[in-house]
Motif scaffolding. Structure first.
Motif, PDB file in Angstrom:
ATOM      1  N   LEU A 287       1.198  -1.335   0.381  1.00  0.00           N
ATOM      2  CA  LEU A 287       0.452   0.064  -0.126  1.00  0.00           C
ATOM      3  C   LEU A 287       1.294   1.613   0.213  1.00  0.00           C
ATOM      4  N   ASP A 288       0.159   2.206  -0.966  1.00  0.00           N
ATOM      5  CA  ASP A 288       1.165   3.804  -0.799  1.00  0.00           C
ATOM      6  C   ASP A 288       0.494   4.671   0.319  1.00  0.00           C
ATOM      7  N   ALA A 289       1.143   4.845   1.768  1.00  0.00           N
ATOM      8  CA  ALA A 289       0.495   5.724   2.451  1.00  0.00           C
ATOM      9  C   ALA A 289      -0.485   7.362   2.370  1.00  0.00           C
ATOM     10  N   HIS A 290       0.472   7.489   1.376  1.00  0.00           N
ATOM     11  CA  HIS A 290      -0.688   8.866   0.854  1.00  0.00           C
ATOM     12  C   HIS A 290      -1.834   8.522   0.841  1.00  0.00           C
ATOM     13  N   THR A 291      -1.892   7.850  -0.768  1.00  0.00           N
ATOM     14  CA  THR A 291      -2.971   7.627  -1.266  1.00  0.00           C
ATOM     15  C   THR A 291      -4.206   7.045  -0.857  1.00  0.00           C
ATOM     16  N   GLY A 292      -3.669   6.057  -0.064  1.00  0.00           N
ATOM     17  CA  GLY A 292      -4.354   4.666   0.615  1.00  0.00           C
ATOM     18  C   GLY A 292      -4.589   3.714  -0.303  1.00  0.00           C
ATOM     19  N   ARG A 293      -4.110   3.343  -0.747  1.00  0.00           N
ATOM     20  CA  ARG A 293      -4.535   2.024  -2.684  1.00  0.00           C
ATOM     21  C   ARG A 293      -3.523   1.638  -2.614  1.00  0.00           C
ATOM     22  N   PRO A 294      -3.435   0.664  -3.441  1.00  0.00           N
ATOM     23  CA  PRO A 294      -2.433  -0.388  -3.585  1.00  0.00           C
ATOM     24  C   PRO A 294      -1.453   0.613  -4.732  1.00  0.00           C
ATOM     25  N   VAL A 295       0.146   0.465  -3.829  1.00  0.00           N
ATOM     26  CA  VAL A 295       0.629   0.635  -5.380  1.00  0.00           C
ATOM     27  C   VAL A 295       0.867  -0.084  -6.614  1.00  0.00           C
ATOM     28  N   PRO A 296       0.659   1.662  -7.317  1.00  0.00           N
ATOM     29  CA  PRO A 296       0.746   0.446  -8.553  1.00  0.00           C
ATOM     30  C   PRO A 296       1.417   0.289  -9.312  1.00  0.00           C
ATOM     31  N   HIS A 297       2.115  -0.861 -10.172  1.00  0.00           N
ATOM     32  CA  HIS A 297       2.645  -1.213 -10.917  1.00  0.00           C
ATOM     33  C   HIS A 297       2.341  -0.925 -12.681  1.00  0.00           C
ATOM     34  N   GLU A 298       3.338  -0.340 -13.232  1.00  0.00           N
ATOM     35  CA  GLU A 298       3.227  -0.153 -14.576  1.00  0.00           C
ATOM     36  C   GLU A 298       5.059  -0.505 -15.145  1.00  0.00           C
ATOM     37  N   GLY A 299       4.614  -1.432 -16.062  1.00  0.00           N
ATOM     38  CA  GLY A 299       6.144  -2.292 -16.548  1.00  0.00           C
ATOM     39  C   GLY A 299       5.557  -1.751 -18.390  1.00  0.00           C
ATOM     40  N   PRO A 300       6.609  -1.368 -19.810  1.00  0.00           N
ATOM     41  CA  PRO A 300       6.717  -0.621 -20.454  1.00  0.00           C
ATOM     42  C   PRO A 300       5.507  -0.654 -21.159  1.00  0.00           C
ATOM     43  N   HIS A 301       4.595  -2.108 -21.055  1.00  0.00           N
ATOM     44  CA  HIS A 301       3.918  -2.614 -22.150  1.00  0.00           C
ATOM     45  C   HIS A 301       2.370  -2.476 -21.449  1.00  0.00           C
ATOM     46  N   GLU A 302       2.441  -3.147 -20.239  1.00  0.00           N
ATOM     47  CA  GLU A 302       1.117  -2.923 -19.169  1.00  0.00           C
ATOM     48  C   GLU A 302       1.123  -1.993 -18.300  1.00  0.00           C
ATOM     49  N   PRO A 303       0.566  -1.063 -17.806  1.00  0.00           N
ATOM     50  CA  PRO A 303       0.076   0.004 -16.923  1.00  0.00           C
ATOM     51  C   PRO A 303      -0.989  -1.114 -15.502  1.00  0.00           C
ATOM     52  N   SER A 304      -1.093  -0.042 -14.742  1.00  0.00           N
ATOM     53  CA  SER A 304      -2.099  -1.356 -13.862  1.00  0.00           C
ATOM     54  C   SER A 304      -3.419  -0.924 -14.169  1.00  0.00           C
ATOM     55  N   PRO A 305      -4.338  -1.102 -13.492  1.00  0.00           N
ATOM     56  CA  PRO A 305      -5.644  -0.255 -13.895  1.00  0.00           C
ATOM     57  C   PRO A 305      -5.411   0.960 -13.232  1.00  0.00           C
ATOM     58  N   SER A 306      -6.446   1.815 -14.496  1.00  0.00           N
ATOM     59  CA  SER A 306      -6.510   2.893 -12.880  1.00  0.00           C
ATOM     60  C   SER A 306      -7.234   3.285 -11.729  1.00  0.00           C
ATOM     61  N   TRP A 307      -6.505   3.710 -10.313  1.00  0.00           N
ATOM     62  CA  TRP A 307      -7.890   3.796  -9.608  1.00  0.00           C
ATOM     63  C   TRP A 307      -8.294   5.264  -9.676  1.00  0.00           C
ATOM     64  N   SER A 308      -8.168   5.791 -10.935  1.00  0.00           N
ATOM     65  CA  SER A 308      -8.682   7.263 -10.858  1.00  0.00           C
ATOM     66  C   SER A 308     -10.741   6.915 -10.819  1.00  0.00           C
TER      67      SER A 308
END
Length: 308
Positions: A287-308
């Protein structure tokens, strides 16, 4: 959607700082800091950072969001894996980074509608399979006149991928590349729907206090070594990442080290920070303390789903 030029610029920047990076000092213990500088965060900011991290950990512990998270499939590594031994030269590396592919052959039809993700624990999850054509389209988003990789065919197969529940065997498309003896692999299933976070983002973030992490880069094979990207400015000694480990989660709090007064340029700097855990992350939620959400993963070809 991003333009091709913008996306290529982002991919090149990602490759640059993943290759060069910033040296990182790792810490030990269940409540500590790791960073690219040589000093730990000042004691004046630590109590507030720890308090926020604890709030996030407590909010997720036993929550419905945590229950959904542990039932889902959430990759923590890039959905694309290179042929064994990697790419043969700089031209092929550039083609891969800029997603510059050419198709010279037919791609097979979808063998079935669904595929199974399997974990070592014996748990499994059935998800819709992605067609070979769609998987190729996600690889080949470049289309410029530079170096390219040539795909001559594909077949269904499997790959092992780091996930929020530990390593999993995942359905994949195995793409044959001209000039290579082993295939390039691309996961043939997408991540599960994201749960709603049980806690909102931090509203009060003074200078030097927890800031959003950029993203997770990698989880080492031992499960204890995490590499994340964190931002800092030109008038400090680099980013630091404070770690709070609990039985069910790992909370990361990003801050900066050694902020200096005086005139500074306004550019942001992104650096790698390596975090060493006391035990493998396993199925604990990162988790990310600032956002309160799981830390996103983003590779060169497949970003995490958006939390926005």
């Amino acid at each position: 959607m991003q333009s091709t030029t913008t996306r290529i610029a982002h991919l090149l920047a990602t490759l640059a700082f993943l290759t060069a990076g910033a040296g990182a000092v790792t810490g030990c213990g269940s409540d500590r800091a790791a960073g690219s500088g040589v000093r730990a965060p000042g004691t004046g900011q630590e109590p507030r950072a720890k308090s926020r991290a604890r709030q996030v950990a407590d909010a997720w512990d036993g929550s419905e969001a945590a229950r959904q998270w542990r039932k889902g499939y959430y990759p923590m590594a890039d959905a694309v894996q290179l042929p064994e031994g990697g790419l043969r030269d700089e031209a092929d590396k550039r083609a891969f980074t800029t997603q510059n592919f050419v198709l010279r052959g037919a791609l097979p039809a979808l063998p079935r509608r669904d595929g199974e993700v399997r974990w070592k624990s014996g748990a499994s999850l059935t998800l819709p399979l992605m067609a070979a054509g769609k998987a190729y389209e996600r690889l080949a988003r470049g289309g410029n006149d530079g170096p390219h990789l040539t795909v001559t065919g594909a077949e269904p197969g499997e790959m092992t991928l780091a996930t929020s529940r530990g390593p999993a065997t995942v359905p994949a498309w195995l793409f044959t590349l001209e000039g290579y003896d082993t295939p390039l692999k691309r996961a043939a299933v997408g991540p599960s729907k994201l749960p709603e976070s049980p806690i909102g983002p931090s509203r009060d973030v003074p200078a030097g206090m927890p800031a959003p992490l950029d993203r997770l880069v990698a989880v080492a094979g031992d499960g204890r070594t995490l590499t994340v990207l964190a931002d800092h400015g030109s008038c400090d000694s680099g980013p630091a990442v404070h770690v709070l480990e609990t039985r069910t989660g790992v909370v990361l709090s990003a801050s900066v080290l050694g902020a200096r007064k005086g005139p500074c340029t306004g550019e942001g700097i992104r650096a790698r920070v390596t975090v060493k855990l006391t035990r493998p992350i396993g199925d604990r939620i990162l988790l990310d303390a600032h956002t309160g959400r799981p830390v996103p993963h983003e590779g060169p070809h497949e970003p995490s789903p958006s939390w926005s």
